[in-house]
Scaffold this active site. Structure first.
Site, PDB file in Angstrom:
ATOM      1  N   GLY A  42      41.182  29.505  20.293  1.00 25.41           N
ATOM      2  CA  GLY A  42      41.462  27.452  19.364  1.00 25.41           C
ATOM      3  C   GLY A  42      41.365  26.864  20.603  1.00 25.41           C
ATOM      4  N   GLY A  74      40.641  23.191  20.199  1.00 23.63           N
ATOM      5  CA  GLY A  74      41.051  21.748  19.695  1.00 23.63           C
ATOM      6  C   GLY A  74      41.948  20.760  20.499  1.00 23.63           C
ATOM      7  CD  GLU A  75      45.116  20.611  19.669  1.00 15.18           C
ATOM      8  OE1 GLU A  75      45.727  20.047  19.330  1.00 15.18           O
ATOM      9  OE2 GLU A  75      44.682  21.784  19.759  1.00 15.18           O
ATOM     10  CB  ILE A  82      32.584  29.937  21.469  1.00 15.03           C
ATOM     11  CG1 ILE A  82      34.163  29.917  22.998  1.00 15.03           C
ATOM     12  CG2 ILE A  82      32.421  28.613  21.348  1.00 15.03           C
ATOM     13  CD1 ILE A  82      34.755  29.949  22.812  1.00 15.03           C
ATOM     14  CG  LEU A  83      35.272  32.969  16.574  1.00 15.43           C
ATOM     15  CD1 LEU A  83      36.129  33.011  15.142  1.00 15.43           C
ATOM     16  CD2 LEU A  83      34.579  34.265  16.413  1.00 15.43           C
ATOM     17  CG  PHE A  93      42.440  12.734  16.055  1.00 18.79           C
ATOM     18  CD1 PHE A  93      41.396  13.696  16.475  1.00 18.79           C
ATOM     19  CD2 PHE A  93      42.588  11.586  15.869  1.00 18.79           C
ATOM     20  CE1 PHE A  93      40.357  12.622  16.026  1.00 18.79           C
ATOM     21  CE2 PHE A  93      40.884  10.985  15.606  1.00 18.79           C
ATOM     22  CZ  PHE A  93      39.702  11.608  15.703  1.00 18.79           C
ATOM     23  CB  ILE A 133      41.821  16.884  10.769  1.00 15.32           C
ATOM     24  CG1 ILE A 133      41.411  18.147  11.910  1.00 15.32           C
ATOM     25  CG2 ILE A 133      42.497  17.412   9.714  1.00 15.32           C
ATOM     26  CD1 ILE A 133      42.927  18.335  12.616  1.00 15.32           C
ATOM     27  N   GLY A 134      38.235  17.526  10.174  1.00 14.55           N
ATOM     28  CA  GLY A 134      36.872  17.055  10.795  1.00 14.55           C
ATOM     29  C   GLY A 134      36.552  18.587  12.146  1.00 14.55           C
ATOM     30  CB  THR A 135      38.068  20.973  13.561  1.00 14.01           C
ATOM     31  OG1 THR A 135      38.595  21.340  12.197  1.00 14.01           O
ATOM     32  CG2 THR A 135      39.178  20.532  14.462  1.00 14.01           C
TER      33      THR A 135
END
Length: 737
Positions: free
Chosen positions: A699, A701-702, A626-627, A237, A463-465
């Site tokens: 992207g 993640g955020e 969104i892949l 994170f 990182i788990g993404t």
């Protein structure tokens, strides 16, 4: 052609993780492995007078106790050294000298044959200090603030005058507490020492090449003598963007003892480096009678350490998210005797948007306009902060529409405290979210072998993404292969260059490189086919062919095909490979690229106990293509959960007199658990973007966390009629407001 992208694919690394075969930084080992345990300072400011290691060295199995007095010489400790995510200033150097800069600073490393011996011996190390009064109160130190070393969008118009003359205006100050990352895997470094002096390091990091270069620079080692390997990361994170002190200490011990050393931080020690900074934000918003913004003034004070200036993008969003002719921004830093803050999921945006979207909600009530309608009236299709560059794509209005429809926003009663079931006050709140869509230079290599399988690699991280999964999908779709025929390798500093995994730019950066490497390999295969003068592929280009199930075919004549294995045989090699590098295209410079969201929240507040329950949440996301749907949805859900924690629970409790975190464990540092989470709904709004990168992916993640805390705070106001501007919103604040 086999279609893998935009599908709900299970993680390709899932079986390794659920069966325990995935190894993390603290799980690698070797026959001569010894263990280091860190001794932390008990004061926050001053200097070390004496370190007594006598009793610690008597413990059976103890090999050494490293301090600033006996550590090995370090090549660049007396110079400025940095890393790819460093803040401005003099960076912290473990065991550098006798100065104490913050509480729980590492002051010694006990190295022993076993973890138990090292930990016990560490308790016997005695340190005498000369203590100085630390400064750790953001409010009390406001007068010491200085301008943050970052460039802000220029002022527009006369924001102060416009605010003064406006018919509708609000002014408020918002406070957010420090938050800690607390990933499941604690920070660890295992340094494997080779007899030739070379090091193989397993480090919990979001950038193996960053850690490798960092260690090479500090210890004056040739680049080829340091290899960092991190195939799995148990959450980070942002805490793994900068190399943490256990990496330096483990390497220091390995070089001094000429043995392999592992250092794993305890959960308490996980609170001894970095956090999301505490902030004070002053907002002044004004609009005309129609709800059109006429003035935005956003001023921020954020904490930093006494030795570095940590900056993040807190205020910039207020200059671009809405159309407003008069804008003034200010961002100051207050130095405290704490460790430098760290990037944490959606750094800057999650804080700045919280204050902005809370103030927008307050303005909506002052203007008598529905909160959603106020945002729609101030929507902008261009970016005012950049001189009104167009967005490469922006489906925010569709996020508003789809999110409101799914949530049932039209059922909301406008009056605060007007919706109720029994003793439960019900509130609806919403907020906008935004995050930049970045792309950084990256490289990847693709290899196809005689059996038709493909191996793609890049020195990125997962990182788990879901990095393993989405890169596998990209390569598999390029070659028309089933996922099991494709392998993606990452987490090794010797692989092709990749940026840090952070900022939601891994797919756009590394994914673009993977796509280009696969296309370069396809071109080589086509060129090989053209070597035969009789080849049906002789006069065709790459755009004229498709790859499917181990063959290359002509699109217009699918019966004309050749086996990939045959092409490799013709080339006289059991494999063929291609390396490619991808960079942002110049066309991007004429656009602003960003992800957007609309978050809708229902809260239930108990009238008697003041407890807040998030009963429903809908997040509508516009983030390009969104892949990989399953990891993608998981990313948004994780952000929504963390937003709940930020709004209601997460708070680093600081003893300001001692400058020491009091709740440095996961028993007293509160965060959401299963019982706190109810109905979470994710909508991916379709958004086509040919500018942002070759994949059209922005992207995610955020963006999942941005706006969540504001939506919750706004819903609590609607439920109770109490405006709480201090995060987290705990039940005592609900009662007191």
């Amino acid at each position: 052609m086999t279609i893998h992208l935009e599908k709900a694919v299970s993680r390709v690394d899932g079986p390794l993780k659920v069966t325990g075969r995935a190894l993390y930084a603290g799980e690698f080992g070797t026959a001569d492995l010894c263990t280091g345990y860190v001794v932390n300072s008990s004061i926050a400011k001053g200097r070390i007078l004496r370190i007594d290691t006598t009793e610690a060295l008597k413990v059976v199995g103890v090999l050494d106790v490293l301090t600033h007095e006996n550590r090995p010489a370090v090549a660049s400790y007396n110079e400025s050294y940095t890393d790819m995510d460093a803040a401005d200033g003099k960076h912290f150097r473990p065991l550098y000298n006798d100065r104490i800069l913050y509480s729980m600073q590492p002051v010694a490393l006990v190295v022993a044959e076993s973890f138990e011996a090292a930990r016990y011996a560490a308790s016997l190390v005695r340190v005498d200090y000369e203590s100085e009064p630390p400064q750790a109160d953001l409010y009390a130190q406001r007068s010491e603030a200085h301008k943050a070393p970052t460039e802000l969008p220029p002022d527009r118009g006369d924001a102060e005058e416009a605010w003064t003359q406006a018919p509708v205006k609000v002014e408020a100050e918002y406070h957010s507490a420090a938050e800690f990352h607390n990933p499941m895997e604690m920070h660890a470094s295992t340094v494997i020492y080779s007899t030739d002096g070379k090091l193989t390091i397993h480090d919990k990091t979001q950038g193996v090449q960053n850690s490798a270069q960092f260690i090479s620079n500090i210890f004056g080692l040739p680049d080829g003598d340091v290899r960092v390997v991190t195939p799995f990361v148990g959450g980070a994170f942002g805490s793994g963007l900068r190399p943490q002190y256990q990496l330096v200490l483990a390497t220091m011990a390995a070089l001094k003892l000429k043995r392999s050393v592992r250092v794993v931080l305890s959960r308490e020690q996980m609170f001894s480096f970095g956090h999301r900074p505490e902030t004070l934000q002053h907002l002044k918003l004004a609009c005309d009678q129609d709800g059109k913004l006429v003035s935005t003034i956003h001023e921020v004070m954020g904490e930093t350490s006494s030795f570095e200036d940590f900056t993040e993008m807190v205020v910039v969003w207020s200059a671009s998210l809405y159309q407003c002719p008069n804008v003034r921004l200010k961002y100051d830093l207050v130095p405290l005797d704490l460790y430098t803050p760290l990037d944490m999921r959606a750094p800057g945006a999650v804080l700045g948007v919280y204050a902005l979207e809370s103030a927008m909600d307050e303005l909506s009530y002052a203007a008598g306009i529905d909160p959603l309608e106020l945002r729609i009236r101030n929507f902008t299709a261009t970016d005012p902060a950049s001189g009104n560059n167009p967005y490469s794509s922006k489906e925010l209005l569709e996020c508003y529409r789809q999110g409101a429809e799914r949530f049932g926003w039209n059922k909301r009663s406008p009056q605060p405290r007007s919706m109720k079931e029994g003793r439960q006050l019900i509130g609806y709140g919403m907020a906008t979210g935004v995050w930049e869509a970045m792309q950084n230079p990256a490289s990847a290599k693709a290899v196809i072998t005689i059996d038709g399988s493909v191996v793609v690699s890049s020195a990125t991280a997962d990182i788990g993404t879901g990095t393993y999964t989405v890169m596998t999908q990209i390569a598999a779709e390029c070659f028309g292969l089933p996922l099991e025929k494709v392998t993606f390798k990452l987490g090794d500093s010797t692989l092709p260059k990749a940026p840090l995994e952070g900022g939601s730019f891994t797919v756009s950066s590394v994914g673009s490189a993977v796509k280009q490497a696969c296309e370069a390999l396809q071109q080589q295969l086509l060129d090989q086919a053209k070597q035969d003068d009789q080849s049906p592929f002789k006069n065709f280009e790459l755009t004229d062919v498709i790859f499917e199930n181990g063959t290359m075919r002509i699109k217009a004549s699918p019966q004309e095909c050749i086996e990939i294995t045959e092409l490799l045989k013709q080339g006289g090699s059991p494999s063929m490979e291609a390396l490619a590098s991808a960079s942002p295209k110049e066309e991007r410079d004429n656009y602003t690229t960003a992800t957007h969201s609309a978050v809708f929240v229902e809260v239930r507040v108990d009238e008697d106990f003041g407890t807040v329950q998030i009963s429903r949440m809908v997040s509508a996301i516009a983030a390009g293509r969104i892949l990989s749907l399953k990891p993608g949805r998981n990313q948004i859900l994780g952000g929504m959960v963390w937003g709940i924690g930020m709004a209601l629970q997460e708070e680093g409790m600081l003893d300001k007199k001692l400058a020491r975190w009091m709740n440095h464990n996961i028993a007293e540092y509160h965060y959401p658990v299963n019982a706190d989470i109810h109905d979470l709904d994710v909508i991916f709004v379709k958004e086509h973007d040919e500018i942002v990168n070759p994949l059209g992916a922005k992207g995610i993640g955020e963006i999942g966390i941005v706006g969540v805390a504001a939506a919750i705070a706004n819903a609590i106001y609607h439920a109770t009629g109490k405006r709480i501007r201090d995060l987290p919103i705990t039940l005592d604040k609900v009662f007191q407001s």
